[in-house]
Structure formats: structure tokens, C-alpha cells
Scaffold this motif. Structure first.
Motif, PDB file in Angstrom:
ATOM      1  N   LYS A  88       0.783  -1.175   0.003  1.00  0.00           N
ATOM      2  CA  LYS A  88      -0.096  -0.061  -0.166  1.00  0.00           C
ATOM      3  C   LYS A  88       0.722   1.228   0.098  1.00  0.00           C
ATOM      4  O   LYS A  88       0.690   2.137  -0.768  1.00  0.00           O
ATOM      5  N   ARG A  89       2.078   1.266   0.520  1.00  0.00           N
ATOM      6  CA  ARG A  89       3.001   2.351   0.832  1.00  0.00           C
ATOM      7  C   ARG A  89       3.380   2.670  -0.728  1.00  0.00           C
ATOM      8  O   ARG A  89       3.449   3.723  -1.111  1.00  0.00           O
ATOM      9  N   ALA A  90       4.075   1.566  -1.375  1.00  0.00           N
ATOM     10  CA  ALA A  90       4.409   1.726  -2.670  1.00  0.00           C
ATOM     11  C   ALA A  90       3.344   2.122  -3.683  1.00  0.00           C
ATOM     12  O   ALA A  90       3.796   3.141  -4.361  1.00  0.00           O
ATOM     13  N   HIS A  91       2.160   1.766  -3.395  1.00  0.00           N
ATOM     14  CA  HIS A  91       1.041   2.431  -4.288  1.00  0.00           C
ATOM     15  C   HIS A  91       0.780   3.709  -4.281  1.00  0.00           C
ATOM     16  O   HIS A  91       0.655   4.517  -5.080  1.00  0.00           O
ATOM     17  N   TYR A  92       0.881   4.115  -2.765  1.00  0.00           N
ATOM     18  CA  TYR A  92       0.639   5.637  -2.425  1.00  0.00           C
ATOM     19  C   TYR A  92       1.708   6.356  -2.930  1.00  0.00           C
ATOM     20  O   TYR A  92       1.572   7.519  -3.401  1.00  0.00           O
ATOM     21  N   ASP A  93       2.842   6.047  -2.737  1.00  0.00           N
ATOM     22  CA  ASP A  93       4.068   6.678  -2.939  1.00  0.00           C
ATOM     23  C   ASP A  93       3.885   7.067  -4.495  1.00  0.00           C
ATOM     24  O   ASP A  93       4.392   8.286  -4.837  1.00  0.00           O
ATOM     25  N   ARG A  94       3.516   6.312  -5.327  1.00  0.00           N
ATOM     26  CA  ARG A  94       3.514   6.297  -6.848  1.00  0.00           C
ATOM     27  C   ARG A  94       2.390   7.123  -7.142  1.00  0.00           C
ATOM     28  O   ARG A  94       2.536   7.776  -8.162  1.00  0.00           O
ATOM     29  N   TYR A  95       1.031   6.726  -6.651  1.00  0.00           N
ATOM     30  CA  TYR A  95      -0.085   7.301  -7.088  1.00  0.00           C
ATOM     31  C   TYR A  95      -0.912   8.221  -6.284  1.00  0.00           C
ATOM     32  O   TYR A  95      -1.874   8.829  -6.619  1.00  0.00           O
ATOM     33  N   GLY A  96      -0.748   8.335  -5.111  1.00  0.00           N
ATOM     34  CA  GLY A  96      -1.440   9.179  -4.027  1.00  0.00           C
ATOM     35  C   GLY A  96      -2.457   8.454  -3.777  1.00  0.00           C
ATOM     36  O   GLY A  96      -2.373   7.122  -3.666  1.00  0.00           O
ATOM     37  N   PHE A 143       1.613  15.113  -2.874  1.00  0.00           N
ATOM     38  CA  PHE A 143       2.644  15.346  -3.933  1.00  0.00           C
ATOM     39  C   PHE A 143       2.659  16.481  -4.854  1.00  0.00           C
ATOM     40  O   PHE A 143       1.611  17.053  -4.952  1.00  0.00           O
ATOM     41  N   SER A 144       3.619  17.089  -5.417  1.00  0.00           N
ATOM     42  CA  SER A 144       3.365  18.157  -6.178  1.00  0.00           C
ATOM     43  C   SER A 144       3.382  17.644  -7.366  1.00  0.00           C
ATOM     44  O   SER A 144       3.588  16.621  -7.886  1.00  0.00           O
ATOM     45  N   GLN A 145       2.827  18.554  -8.361  1.00  0.00           N
ATOM     46  CA  GLN A 145       2.529  18.231  -9.689  1.00  0.00           C
ATOM     47  C   GLN A 145       3.434  17.702 -10.285  1.00  0.00           C
ATOM     48  O   GLN A 145       3.669  16.996 -11.226  1.00  0.00           O
ATOM     49  N   GLN A 146       5.060  18.191 -10.020  1.00  0.00           N
ATOM     50  CA  GLN A 146       6.025  17.485 -10.858  1.00  0.00           C
ATOM     51  C   GLN A 146       6.267  16.084 -10.567  1.00  0.00           C
ATOM     52  O   GLN A 146       7.011  15.329 -11.317  1.00  0.00           O
ATOM     53  N   GLN A 147       6.050  15.715  -9.145  1.00  0.00           N
ATOM     54  CA  GLN A 147       6.479  14.415  -8.747  1.00  0.00           C
ATOM     55  C   GLN A 147       5.289  13.511  -9.315  1.00  0.00           C
ATOM     56  O   GLN A 147       5.707  12.320  -9.198  1.00  0.00           O
TER      57      GLN A 147
END
Length: 393
Positions: free
Chosen positions: A165-173, A181-185
């Protein structure tokens, strides 16, 4: 009910303490509650004894006329009651309100909700959750929105403590498309989170119980079970030392867990070196049949089922060998069995947690909402992965 026996015993102990302290009315009330949870001969005897003392029969003429001094005293107590209620009104500090608003304002950034770095380890996330959960718990923080902040903290920790879940959140929010996350991220095109990605989470109260249910050295004493009560007390230096020692132990276990997680990678590196030096490589395999893994095989020692790609297996150094005669095949199948056991252990933990949560839900709160049918079904819930795991012990 059998599941309420411990709750009833604790309630009966409290009733006896109140009786010794001279609070006969409170002792009777709690003894009756204990009897309603789990009737026993002792609770019946105590209730009978408390009723004799807390409700003495009126003397002749007492109901006809009360002394004038007692009437004046009753009037004074009735007049003073609103003031007493005012003093017990729950209040909050400006700092508590500011903390609540700060968390709610960043509710989509789970790292900021927990006040943790994006590179935080499991132990650091646990410490952050402990601190935030105590700060925003509704029994301690009476600021508006504290309940929502408490739930946000629990949800954030649930997501970040699970590697997938953390990996999914880090990638997609978060699933609704907004995140911290910022738009650039953010990637230009993002997949939606799977429908079950963030479901089946523990409730905030259950998660809090898991952390503080057996922790007598913290700032809260928590009674684990369907009827949760919180009691705030002083944190002695010895308790703080015990808590610090537990956190250090958690860090050591986390380090050991991280090392264990690198073992499959080590096997992979060894296999690569074996291929480069000896010209052979072990074939890939799966525990479920899915193309191209269509050929069913069994390990020689434990009879574990696994599937391989028949073409790849034939090209490998194992193609013309059998487990009973080849050391190389036995070594390969030991790795298969080790991976299978690891898979069973993960599934067994999930099955036990699901069963415990189902029992907890069926019990209700202080007997309210109790469903005996669901409770029995939860108790009888099978644990196939755990049963299969017993074969390897």
C-alpha cells in the motif's frame, strides 16, 4: 457469554474495590453489570449483599415527613449542581485545536499526517503513530475535529505500514486523485487504485488497542476487548525506560526483518554466479498454474506442488535429473519449499487477523449489537493456510 468472562471478572474486582472504599451504590451498579456480562454465583452473592446496604428499608414515618434541615440541604445541593456540571465541561487548549487543524489541512499527505519523513523506517512510523494517536485521541483531546484527526492518523499508518500500500501511495497518491505530492512528482497518467487496495482496514480503535492494549508503561491504560476504556495516569521514569527499551527492540527486529527480506535477493545473486561460472541456471516456477507455468511438479521431500515452464525446465540443468538422485535438484526443491512456507506464513497471519476482527465485530460493545450467529461463525472460521503450515513444523 463465554467471551465476556474476563470483562465480567474485571468489573467484579472494581465493584469490590468500590465497596471497600465505601461507595456501596457504585459497587452495586458495577456488580450488576458484571452479572449481566457473565452470571456467576459470586456475582449473585455480592449483589445480594450490596443491595442490603445500599438500599436500606425506610423506617416508619420517614416517608411522611423529612427534617427541615435535610430539605434545606437538598435545596442547596440542587442549586449547586449546575455549577458542578460547568466545572466538568470538556475544554481544549489553543495548541490542541491548532494541531487538529494542521492534520486535517494535510489529510491527503499521509507522511505529514504522521509527522514522519518519506524515508521513515517501520520503527520510525510506529513511534510517529504512537505520538499522534495519543495526541488526538478523543478521550484526551476535546478540540473540534479531534475525532477526525484521530481517524486520519490511523488510516495514514495503516497505509504506510503496509509495503504494498505504501508503494502504491508513493507512486499514485490517494485513490481520489489528490495527494500530498507536487505536480512535478506525479506521473502524467495515473492508474486508479484497485477497489480493494485500501479496504479491509482495522478501525482506529482496534489499531489503537493493538498498540496500547498491553502497554502499562504508556500514558494510557487500555482494556483490550469489545468494551474499551481509557484511564490516564502518571508516566514514571521506569515506565519511560521500559517504553524506550521496547522501541529499541522494535528497531532491532525491524533491522533483522529487513535482512531476512534480502535472503531471496541473495539466492538470486548466487544463482547468477552459478550460471556464469558453471553454465547452468535454475528455472523459474509458480505456486499457481498460469501460462507459461503449465507443468505440475512435486518436491521430493515435502510433496509441495509447483508449476514450471516445460520448455525452460527442459533447457535447464535440471531437465534430465530427478530429486532422488541429483543434489542439484534437491537444492532447487529446498528453495521451492522455503518460499512456499514463507507464503503460508503471510497468509496464516492474514487469516488470524481476519478471524480476530470478525469475532471482535460480532461481540458488540458492552453486549449492544451482539450477534451470536455471527460470533459462532467467526469462531468456526477455518484457517487453511495455518493448518497447512503445521505440516512443516
Amino acid at each position: 457469554m463465554e467471551v465476556n468472562r474476563d470483562e465480567a471478572a474485571r468489573a467484579l474486582d472494581i465493584a469490590q474495590k468500590k465497596w471497600l472504599a465505601g461507595d456501596s451504590v457504585g459497587a452495586l451498579r458495577i456488580a450488576r453489570k458484571s452479572h449481566s456480562l457473565y452470571p456467576t454465583t459470586l456475582s449473585e452473592k455480592l449483589i445480594a449483599e450490596y443491595e442490603k446496604t445500599s438500599s436500606p428499608p425506610p423506617q416508619k414515618g420517614e416517608t411522611e415527613k423529612e427534617p427541615e434541615s435535610e430539605l434545606r440541604s437538598r435545596g442547596k445541593s440542587a442549586t449547586a449542581k449546575p455549577k458542578e456540571e460547568d466545572t466538568n465541561t470538556r475544554t481544549h487548549t489553543p495548541q490542541q485545536l491548532a494541531s487538529v487543524r494542521a492534520v486535517i489541512s494535510v489529510k491527503n499527505d499521509y507522511y505529514k499526517v504522521l509527522d514522519a519523513e518519506r524515508t521513515a523506517t517501520d520503527a520510525e512510523l510506529k513511534r510517529a503513530y504512537r505520538k499522534s494517536a495519543l495526541l488526538f485521541h478523543p478521550d484526551k483531546n476535546f478540540a473540534p475535529g479531534a475525532d477526525e484527526a484521530f481517524k486520519l492518523v490511523a488510516h495514514a499508518f495503516t497505509i504506510l505500514s503496509d509495503p504494498d500500500k505504501r508503494a502504491h501511495y508513493d507512486r499514485y497518491g490517494v485513490a481520489d486523485g489528490s495527494s500530498g505530492f507536487s505536480q512535478q512528482q506525479q506521473p502524467q497518467q495515473r492508474r486508479r487504485a484497485p477497489a480493494t487496495m485500501f479496504q479491509d482496514e482495522l478501525s482506529p480503535e482496534d489499531l489503537f488497542n493493538m498498540f496500547f492494549g498491553g502497554d502499562t508503561g504508556g500514558r494510557f491504560g487500555v482494556q483490550f476487548g469489545p468494551n474499551v476504556r481509557f484511564a490516564q495516569h502518571f508516566q514514571s521514569p521506569s515506565h519511560r525506560q521500559q517504553q524506550q527499551q521496547r522501541e529499541e527492540d522494535d528497531s532491532e527486529r525491524t533491522l533483522w526483518t529487513a535482512c531476512v527480506q534480502f535472503i531471496p535477493l541473495l539466492f538470486f545473486v548466487v544463482a547468477i554466479f552459478a550460471f556464469l561460472l558453471g553454465g547452468s541456471v535454475m528455472p523459474d516456477y509458480s505456486f499457481e498454474m498460469s501460462p507459461p507455468y503449465t507443468e505440475l511438479r512435486h518436491t521430493y521431500a515435502r510433496n509441495v506442488k509447483y508449476w514450471v515452464d516445460p520448455a525452460e525446465y527442459a533447457r535447464s540443468s535440471l531437465g534430465a535429473k530427478t530429486a532422488s538422485s541429483s543434489h542439484e535438484v534437491r537444492s532447487f526443491e529446498r528453495d521451492v519449499e522455503a518460499q512456499y512456507v514463507s507464503r503460508l506464513q503471510r497468509r496464516c497471519r492474514q487469516e488470524k487477523e481476519h478471524k480476530r476482527f470478525s469475532i471482535h465485530q460480532a461481540q458488540g460493545w458492552f453486549g449492544i449489537g451482539n450477534d451470536r450467529t455471527k460470533l459462532q461463525a467467526a469462531k468456526d472460521m477455518p484457517l487453511p493456510a495455518c493448518d497447512e503450515l503445521k505440516r512443516f513444523r
